[in-house]
Design a protein around this motif. Structure first.
Motif, PDB file in Angstrom:
ATOM      1  N   ARG A 147      -4.819   7.305  11.268  1.00  0.00           N
ATOM      2  CA  ARG A 147      -3.582   7.112  12.026  1.00  0.00           C
ATOM      3  C   ARG A 147      -3.094   5.666  11.911  1.00  0.00           C
ATOM      4  O   ARG A 147      -1.892   5.414  11.750  1.00  0.00           O
ATOM      5  N   ALA A 148      -4.018   4.706  11.952  1.00  0.00           N
ATOM      6  CA  ALA A 148      -3.640   3.283  11.827  1.00  0.00           C
ATOM      7  C   ALA A 148      -3.033   3.019  10.441  1.00  0.00           C
ATOM      8  O   ALA A 148      -2.026   2.307  10.317  1.00  0.00           O
ATOM      9  N   ILE A 149      -3.636   3.600   9.405  1.00  0.00           N
ATOM     10  CA  ILE A 149      -3.105   3.443   8.043  1.00  0.00           C
ATOM     11  C   ILE A 149      -1.697   4.040   7.963  1.00  0.00           C
ATOM     12  O   ILE A 149      -0.763   3.423   7.441  1.00  0.00           O
ATOM     13  N   GLU A 155       5.667   1.523   9.020  1.00  0.00           N
ATOM     14  CA  GLU A 155       6.335   0.281   9.425  1.00  0.00           C
ATOM     15  C   GLU A 155       6.741  -0.603   8.245  1.00  0.00           C
ATOM     16  O   GLU A 155       7.649  -1.417   8.363  1.00  0.00           O
ATOM     17  N   ASN A 156       6.059  -0.470   7.111  1.00  0.00           N
ATOM     18  CA  ASN A 156       6.270  -1.427   6.023  1.00  0.00           C
ATOM     19  C   ASN A 156       6.915  -0.871   4.756  1.00  0.00           C
ATOM     20  O   ASN A 156       7.284  -1.628   3.876  1.00  0.00           O
ATOM     21  N   PHE A 157       6.961   0.465   4.650  1.00  0.00           N
ATOM     22  CA  PHE A 157       7.428   1.051   3.387  1.00  0.00           C
ATOM     23  C   PHE A 157       8.374   2.223   3.631  1.00  0.00           C
ATOM     24  O   PHE A 157       8.507   2.704   4.754  1.00  0.00           O
ATOM     25  N   ASP A 158       9.042   2.654   2.540  1.00  0.00           N
ATOM     26  CA  ASP A 158       9.830   3.890   2.589  1.00  0.00           C
ATOM     27  C   ASP A 158       8.993   4.983   1.944  1.00  0.00           C
ATOM     28  O   ASP A 158       8.880   5.034   0.716  1.00  0.00           O
ATOM     29  N   VAL A 159       8.364   5.816   2.762  1.00  0.00           N
ATOM     30  CA  VAL A 159       7.553   6.909   2.212  1.00  0.00           C
ATOM     31  C   VAL A 159       8.486   8.074   1.898  1.00  0.00           C
ATOM     32  O   VAL A 159       9.182   8.571   2.780  1.00  0.00           O
ATOM     33  N   GLU A 170      -8.131   0.012   5.994  1.00  0.00           N
ATOM     34  CA  GLU A 170      -7.251  -0.825   5.170  1.00  0.00           C
ATOM     35  C   GLU A 170      -6.608  -1.866   6.063  1.00  0.00           C
ATOM     36  O   GLU A 170      -5.621  -1.591   6.740  1.00  0.00           O
ATOM     37  N   ALA A 171      -7.174  -3.080   6.059  1.00  0.00           N
ATOM     38  CA  ALA A 171      -6.689  -4.109   6.979  1.00  0.00           C
ATOM     39  C   ALA A 171      -5.394  -4.763   6.491  1.00  0.00           C
ATOM     40  O   ALA A 171      -4.596  -5.225   7.298  1.00  0.00           O
ATOM     41  N   ASN A 172      -5.181  -4.811   5.161  1.00  0.00           N
ATOM     42  CA  ASN A 172      -4.062  -5.595   4.621  1.00  0.00           C
ATOM     43  C   ASN A 172      -3.151  -4.783   3.707  1.00  0.00           C
ATOM     44  O   ASN A 172      -2.694  -5.266   2.682  1.00  0.00           O
TER      45      ASN A 172
END
Ligand SMILES: [Zn+2]
Length: 339
Positions: free
Chosen positions: A54-56, A62-66, A313-315
């Protein structure tokens, strides 16, 4: 996780996400299953813990266009115009993709594709690597002689023995691998095998009704070959045809169509020239390996790169743009397989 994957993750920890974003290119990411809790990571290697998954998924949102996989052709025509585009996919066809992963991704409105190995959906038979791991970690101590592989002796520490054994197993032609697998299961014994299969329900596959239920929820269904086995240079042309053409026909029969393929294991030594040509000749539009890269690297649409999501996946926001670093190796490999 491959060596280049580990290096990328380390590097991603040092790069500010804003800087990495400037290098962004479209990419493909994959996972396998998602479980509420992992009991034995030596066996349940293909599954994310639900909270970590869920975190991934939230980071991706939040960061990409899936994007849905149907947009892949358009994105590949002008990758530089889609620096934040991502395609998310799951391999194998574990039952918990319907039970757990689908709900998490639906809640976040993230489109994804599922690549199923049709023999396993047809029969419910487990992934041969998972069955081999049951033998390697749960057979009684002792020395075993396995056809086509040789002697294996278990002592206290089994991890090193297991990884070397699995490398030799995965190099075998499919018919020899089946003989070796039968010997492993016989050594484990039927009662023990049934007990372990009850203990690890995470390893169960979807059936076709469940695959159709996912399709009805918007999941695109692709092929992950017929039997879950490497398509390496040891395999025969007839077997490669069954893995590609056969799997596509089976999915078309159950689902309606099948445009995309993902190679089982999918690393450089798991895919031969004959394999990608069989995929092309079976009529697939695109196929995914597990080599690192972004979707503008290399020219062969049947040997596209894809990054396997680690258990944590932290980063990720910095890592995805850095996948481009793999494109040189990817292009060299594609060239080698072209000739
Ligand atoms: Zn797989």
């Amino acid at each position: 996780m491959s060596r280049s994957g580990r290096m990328l993750r380390e590097l991603a920890g040092w790069v500010p996400p804003a800087l990495a974003r400037a290098f962004g290119r479209p990419a493909a990411l994959f996972f396998h299953g998602v479980e509420p809790a992992i009991r034995d990571p030596r066996i349940q290697r293909n599954h994310h813990d639900a909270a970590q998954f869920r975190a991934i998924a939230r980071t991706l949102k939040e960061n990409f266009d899936v994007l849905p996989l149907a947009a892949l052709g358009e994105v590949l025509k002008a990758p530089e115009c889609h620096p934040r585009a991502l395609f998310l996919m799951s391999d194998d066809g574990y039952a918990n993709t319907l039970g757990v992963a689908a709900d998490i991704l639906e809640e976040l409105r993230l489109p994804w594709a599922l690549f199923v190995s049709t023999h396993h959906i047809d029969t419910g038979e487990w992934n041969p690597l998972t069955l081999a791991r049951l033998f390697l970690f749960y057979a009684p101590d002792g020395r075993y002689l396995m056809p086509h592989i040789g002697a294996v002796e278990f002592a206290a520490q089994r991890e090193a023995v297991a990884s070397e054994f699995l490398e030799r197993f995965k190099a075998l032609a499919a018919d020899k691998a089946k003989a070796a697998l039968n010997a492993m299961l016989a050594a484990l014994g039927q009662a023990r095998l049934f007990e372990l299969m009850e203990r690890f329900p995470s390893e169960r596959f979807l059936n076709w009704a469940q695959v159709r239920a996912l399709q009805a929820r918007g999941v695109e269904i692709g092929a992950h070959a017929h039997w879950h086995w490497p398509m390496n240079a040891a395999q025969s042309p007839d077997w490669l045809r069954e893995q590609t053409r056969g799997a596509r026909a089976r999915i078309a029969e159950e689902i309606g169509n099948c445009r995309h393929f993902a190679y089982p294991f999918g690393n450089a030594h798991d895919v031969s020239s004959q394999a990608w040509q069989a995929v092309r000749d079976a009529g697939y539009e695109h196929a995914f390996t597990t080599l690192s890269g972004s979707l503008d690297g290399g020219a062969n649409p049947w040997l596209l790169p894809r990054y396997g999501l680690g258990s944590q996946e932290a980063n990720l926001a910095a890592l995805v743009p850095l996948l481009r670093a793999g494109n040189g190796r990817l292009a060299r490999w594609q060239n080698r397989l072209a000739g």
